[in-house]
Design a protein around this motif. Structure first.
Motif, PDB file in Angstrom:
ATOM      1  N   VAL A 212       0.833  -1.197   0.133  1.00  0.00           N
ATOM      2  CA  VAL A 212       0.215  -0.394   0.062  1.00  0.00           C
ATOM      3  C   VAL A 212       1.100   1.001  -0.179  1.00  0.00           C
ATOM      4  O   VAL A 212       1.645   1.375   1.183  1.00  0.00           O
ATOM      5  N   ASP A 213       0.299   2.203  -1.017  1.00  0.00           N
ATOM      6  CA  ASP A 213       1.149   3.330  -1.322  1.00  0.00           C
ATOM      7  C   ASP A 213       0.169   4.582  -1.355  1.00  0.00           C
ATOM      8  O   ASP A 213      -0.446   4.106  -0.474  1.00  0.00           O
ATOM      9  N   GLY A 214       0.660   5.651  -1.933  1.00  0.00           N
ATOM     10  CA  GLY A 214       0.013   7.218  -2.437  1.00  0.00           C
ATOM     11  C   GLY A 214      -1.147   6.290  -3.295  1.00  0.00           C
ATOM     12  O   GLY A 214      -2.464   6.813  -3.468  1.00  0.00           O
ATOM     13  N   SER A 215      -0.645   5.483  -4.288  1.00  0.00           N
ATOM     14  CA  SER A 215      -1.533   4.979  -5.254  1.00  0.00           C
ATOM     15  C   SER A 215      -2.248   4.075  -5.295  1.00  0.00           C
ATOM     16  O   SER A 215      -3.255   3.820  -6.399  1.00  0.00           O
ATOM     17  N   GLY A 216      -2.116   3.580  -3.989  1.00  0.00           N
ATOM     18  CA  GLY A 216      -3.115   1.952  -3.676  1.00  0.00           C
ATOM     19  C   GLY A 216      -2.332   1.161  -3.325  1.00  0.00           C
ATOM     20  O   GLY A 216      -1.397   1.182  -3.198  1.00  0.00           O
ATOM     21  N   GLY A 217      -3.004  -0.530  -3.272  1.00  0.00           N
ATOM     22  CA  GLY A 217      -2.963  -1.612  -2.344  1.00  0.00           C
ATOM     23  C   GLY A 217      -4.526  -2.013  -1.638  1.00  0.00           C
ATOM     24  O   GLY A 217      -5.100  -1.505  -2.100  1.00  0.00           O
ATOM     25  N   ARG A 218      -4.163  -3.369  -1.812  1.00  0.00           N
ATOM     26  CA  ARG A 218      -5.128  -4.120  -0.556  1.00  0.00           C
ATOM     27  C   ARG A 218      -4.818  -4.261   0.487  1.00  0.00           C
ATOM     28  O   ARG A 218      -3.316  -4.734   1.534  1.00  0.00           O
ATOM     29  N   ILE A 219      -5.596  -4.124   1.238  1.00  0.00           N
ATOM     30  CA  ILE A 219      -6.231  -4.876   2.713  1.00  0.00           C
ATOM     31  C   ILE A 219      -6.958  -5.487   3.316  1.00  0.00           C
ATOM     32  O   ILE A 219      -7.335  -5.736   2.313  1.00  0.00           O
ATOM     33  N   LYS A 220      -6.546  -5.954   4.448  1.00  0.00           N
ATOM     34  CA  LYS A 220      -7.897  -7.101   4.816  1.00  0.00           C
ATOM     35  C   LYS A 220      -8.214  -6.619   5.749  1.00  0.00           C
ATOM     36  O   LYS A 220      -7.783  -6.047   7.216  1.00  0.00           O
ATOM     37  N   LEU A 221      -9.776  -5.831   6.239  1.00  0.00           N
ATOM     38  CA  LEU A 221     -10.134  -5.070   6.855  1.00  0.00           C
ATOM     39  C   LEU A 221     -10.952  -5.402   7.177  1.00  0.00           C
ATOM     40  O   LEU A 221     -12.601  -5.904   6.347  1.00  0.00           O
ATOM     41  N   ALA A 222     -11.864  -6.026   8.538  1.00  0.00           N
ATOM     42  CA  ALA A 222     -12.895  -6.527   9.669  1.00  0.00           C
ATOM     43  C   ALA A 222     -13.406  -7.798   8.273  1.00  0.00           C
ATOM     44  O   ALA A 222     -14.665  -8.217   8.209  1.00  0.00           O
TER      45      ALA A 222
ATOM     46  N   ARG B  30      -5.104   3.367   0.494  1.00  0.00           N
ATOM     47  CA  ARG B  30      -4.029   3.748  -0.413  1.00  0.00           C
ATOM     48  C   ARG B  30      -3.367   5.223   1.478  1.00  0.00           C
ATOM     49  O   ARG B  30      -4.009   4.777   1.611  1.00  0.00           O
ATOM     50  N   ALA B  31      -1.725   5.004   1.615  1.00  0.00           N
ATOM     51  CA  ALA B  31      -1.349   5.702   2.042  1.00  0.00           C
ATOM     52  C   ALA B  31      -2.019   6.775   2.475  1.00  0.00           C
ATOM     53  O   ALA B  31      -2.192   7.540   1.106  1.00  0.00           O
ATOM     54  N   LEU B  32      -2.262   7.201   3.724  1.00  0.00           N
ATOM     55  CA  LEU B  32      -2.641   9.225   3.451  1.00  0.00           C
ATOM     56  C   LEU B  32      -1.652   9.841   3.044  1.00  0.00           C
ATOM     57  O   LEU B  32      -1.795  10.932   2.048  1.00  0.00           O
ATOM     58  N   ALA B  33      -0.118   9.435   3.503  1.00  0.00           N
ATOM     59  CA  ALA B  33       0.717  10.224   3.012  1.00  0.00           C
ATOM     60  C   ALA B  33       1.440   9.980   1.858  1.00  0.00           C
ATOM     61  O   ALA B  33       1.875   8.380   1.820  1.00  0.00           O
ATOM     62  N   THR B  34       1.003  10.659   0.487  1.00  0.00           N
ATOM     63  CA  THR B  34       1.684   9.692  -0.935  1.00  0.00           C
ATOM     64  C   THR B  34       3.079   9.265  -0.335  1.00  0.00           C
ATOM     65  O   THR B  34       2.926   8.788  -1.467  1.00  0.00           O
TER      66      THR B  34
END
Length: 143
Positions: free
Chosen positions: A99-109, A116-120
């Protein structure tokens, strides 16, 4: 009509006040109905008409004066149980794809989200735990 006791009439009045309570959803009618029930109790004890009317007025006014402001205050409060997107904010997630400023994937709930990261200029690697700070559409903003 004279052979029907006064307490019955008060209960009929309470029932009649219950109808607009249900139809209009105005709680004041319910408070007046409780006042009528109080008057029916007073009538059942054999007290006079003046005392019955006084009981009706006192109980009804007391309920309106005390309960109505409390109910109004509670109706203006936000619910304490967070649901939907609000329930996801502040939760932790695990990075599945970088995950960076342009995107990525996470497992949430238990679900996979784009993120995407808050800080680019910041990047999070696979397996790292991140905190969700916001949701924009279907994308979680993480730090």
């Amino acid at each position: 009509m004279d052979d029907i006791d006064a307490w019955v009439w008060w209960l009929v009045g309470a029932g009649a006040l219950g109808i607009p309570l249900v139809v209009t959803a105005m709680p004041e009618f319910g408070m007046l109905a409780v006042g009528a029930v109080a008057a029916a109790v007073v009538a059942g004890l054999g007290l006079g008409t003046v005392i019955q009317v006084l009981a009706f007025v006192v109980v009804s006014v007391a309920l309106i004066a005390v309960v109505r402001p409390i109910a109004a205050r509670h109706s203006r409060q936000r619910p304490q149980l967070a649901t939907g997107i609000d329930a996801l904010k502040g939760r932790q997630a695990v990075v599945l794809e970088r995950v960076d400023g342009s995107g990525g994937r996470i497992k949430l709930a238990g679900e996979i989200w784009s993120a995407r990261a808050l800080a680019t200029d910041r990047a999070y690697e696979v397996g790292q735990e991140v905190d969700v700070v916001d949701i924009e559409g279907a994308t979680a903003i993480v730090i």
